[in-house]
Design a protein around this motif. Structure first.
Motif, PDB file in Angstrom:
ATOM      1  N   LEU A  33       0.009   6.688   5.761  1.00  0.00           N
ATOM      2  CA  LEU A  33      -0.568   6.077   4.866  1.00  0.00           C
ATOM      3  C   LEU A  33      -0.297   7.062   3.823  1.00  0.00           C
ATOM      4  O   LEU A  33      -0.473   6.492   2.839  1.00  0.00           O
ATOM      5  CB  LEU A  33      -1.091   4.932   5.405  1.00  0.00           C
ATOM      6  CG  LEU A  33      -1.831   3.972   4.502  1.00  0.00           C
ATOM      7  CD1 LEU A  33      -0.368   3.448   3.804  1.00  0.00           C
ATOM      8  CD2 LEU A  33      -3.104   3.342   4.898  1.00  0.00           C
ATOM      9  N   PHE A  36       2.318   7.440   1.254  1.00  0.00           N
ATOM     10  CA  PHE A  36       3.159   6.377   1.133  1.00  0.00           C
ATOM     11  C   PHE A  36       1.966   5.600  -0.277  1.00  0.00           C
ATOM     12  O   PHE A  36       2.438   5.229  -1.395  1.00  0.00           O
ATOM     13  CB  PHE A  36       3.468   4.960   1.733  1.00  0.00           C
ATOM     14  CG  PHE A  36       2.433   3.245   0.984  1.00  0.00           C
ATOM     15  CD1 PHE A  36       3.726   3.156   0.657  1.00  0.00           C
ATOM     16  CD2 PHE A  36       1.714   2.176   0.832  1.00  0.00           C
ATOM     17  CE1 PHE A  36       4.074   2.211  -0.272  1.00  0.00           C
ATOM     18  CE2 PHE A  36       2.140   1.610   1.017  1.00  0.00           C
ATOM     19  CZ  PHE A  36       3.052   1.073   0.502  1.00  0.00           C
ATOM     20  N   TYR A 217       7.588   2.268   5.129  1.00  0.00           N
ATOM     21  CA  TYR A 217       6.905   3.022   3.696  1.00  0.00           C
ATOM     22  C   TYR A 217       7.895   3.285   2.303  1.00  0.00           C
ATOM     23  O   TYR A 217       7.444   3.242   1.318  1.00  0.00           O
ATOM     24  CB  TYR A 217       5.928   4.025   3.698  1.00  0.00           C
ATOM     25  CG  TYR A 217       4.431   2.952   4.979  1.00  0.00           C
ATOM     26  CD1 TYR A 217       4.337   1.627   4.189  1.00  0.00           C
ATOM     27  CD2 TYR A 217       3.968   3.937   5.703  1.00  0.00           C
ATOM     28  CE1 TYR A 217       3.534   1.281   6.025  1.00  0.00           C
ATOM     29  CE2 TYR A 217       3.117   3.924   5.719  1.00  0.00           C
ATOM     30  CZ  TYR A 217       2.838   2.230   6.421  1.00  0.00           C
ATOM     31  OH  TYR A 217       1.534   1.416   6.721  1.00  0.00           O
TER      32      TYR A 217
END
Length: 227
Positions: A33, A36, A217
């Protein structure tokens, strides 16, 4: 100095980079994550919650707006849990009537209400479609979790019933965005354009694989640069 844009993310486990391990237990993967988040031009406040339906999303959004927190944009990602069923009950009563956790009509109406709330608060909504699921993997996952595959198939008639139901919810998002003139990031198309999108879906059939998350993403990043 110009103040950075504030972007709120309201969604479910997809926005938490959730993956099943070899024992099919779920874990968040911040290392997937973080890249991103680093590429998003602005301050990102991630209010995604594992297992959230649109009902939970509306409650979270309402709490955020009531708190006075300011957002410039809000990315809304829901539908994957809304279209789900009580699969143990389906397996136990395969001749019965069973319905999604949140009906398609309620899902669409609630999404529209969330959009209205955001716009009234001066926040620009951004919608996104859902990555596709792999029905065969998902049935195997449900079977491994104790819901007999043959009983599920008796009720479903064919495995792709699961895929089609999820697609209805994804399509509802796309259609609502078009009706309201809102930006909609077509994540689903990005997956389906791949030679074999099933390789981008994890072994539970519903969450992207690590490579799938990278595509998801990257698609979001590209689209967010233009909003």
């Amino acid at each position: 100095m110009e103040e950075a844009l504030r972007i709120g993310i309201f969604g479910d486990s997809l926005m938490k980079a959730t993956l099943p391990d070899d024992s099919l237990r779920y874990h968040f993967h911040q290392e997937i994550l973080d890249p991103f988040l680093a590429h998003v031009r602005g301050d990102v406040i991630n209010k995604a919650k594992f297992g959230a339906t649109i009902r939970k999303g509306k409650a979270i959004l309402q709490k955020e707006l009531d708190s006075g927190r300011h957002y410039d944009y809000a990315l809304l990602e829901y539908g994957g849990n809304d279209c789900n069923h009580d699969w143990p009950d389906v397996a136990e009563h395969p001749d019965g009537d069973h319905f999604p956790v949140v009906s398609l009509q309620e899902f669409t109406d609630t999404l529209r209400e969330m959009i209205d709330q955001l716009q009234q608060a001066g926040v620009k909504p951004i919608l996104m479609t859902l990555p596709p699921i792999d029905s065969e993997k998902y049935l195997n996952f449900l079977n491994a979790k104790g819901s007999d595959r043959s009983a599920l198939l008796h009720w479903l008639h064919d495995a792709n019933h699961i895929y089609r139901t999820q697609e209805l919810y994804s399509n509802a998002v796309y259609k609502l965005a078009a009706q309201l003139g809102l930006p909609c990031i077509d994540v689903r198309a990005a997956f389906l354009q791949q030679p074999d999108f099933t390789k981008l879906i994890s072994e539970d059939g519903i969450h992207p694989s690590a490579e799938g998350y990278k595509l998801l993403y990257a698609t979001l990043i590209d689209a967010l640069q233009t909003v």
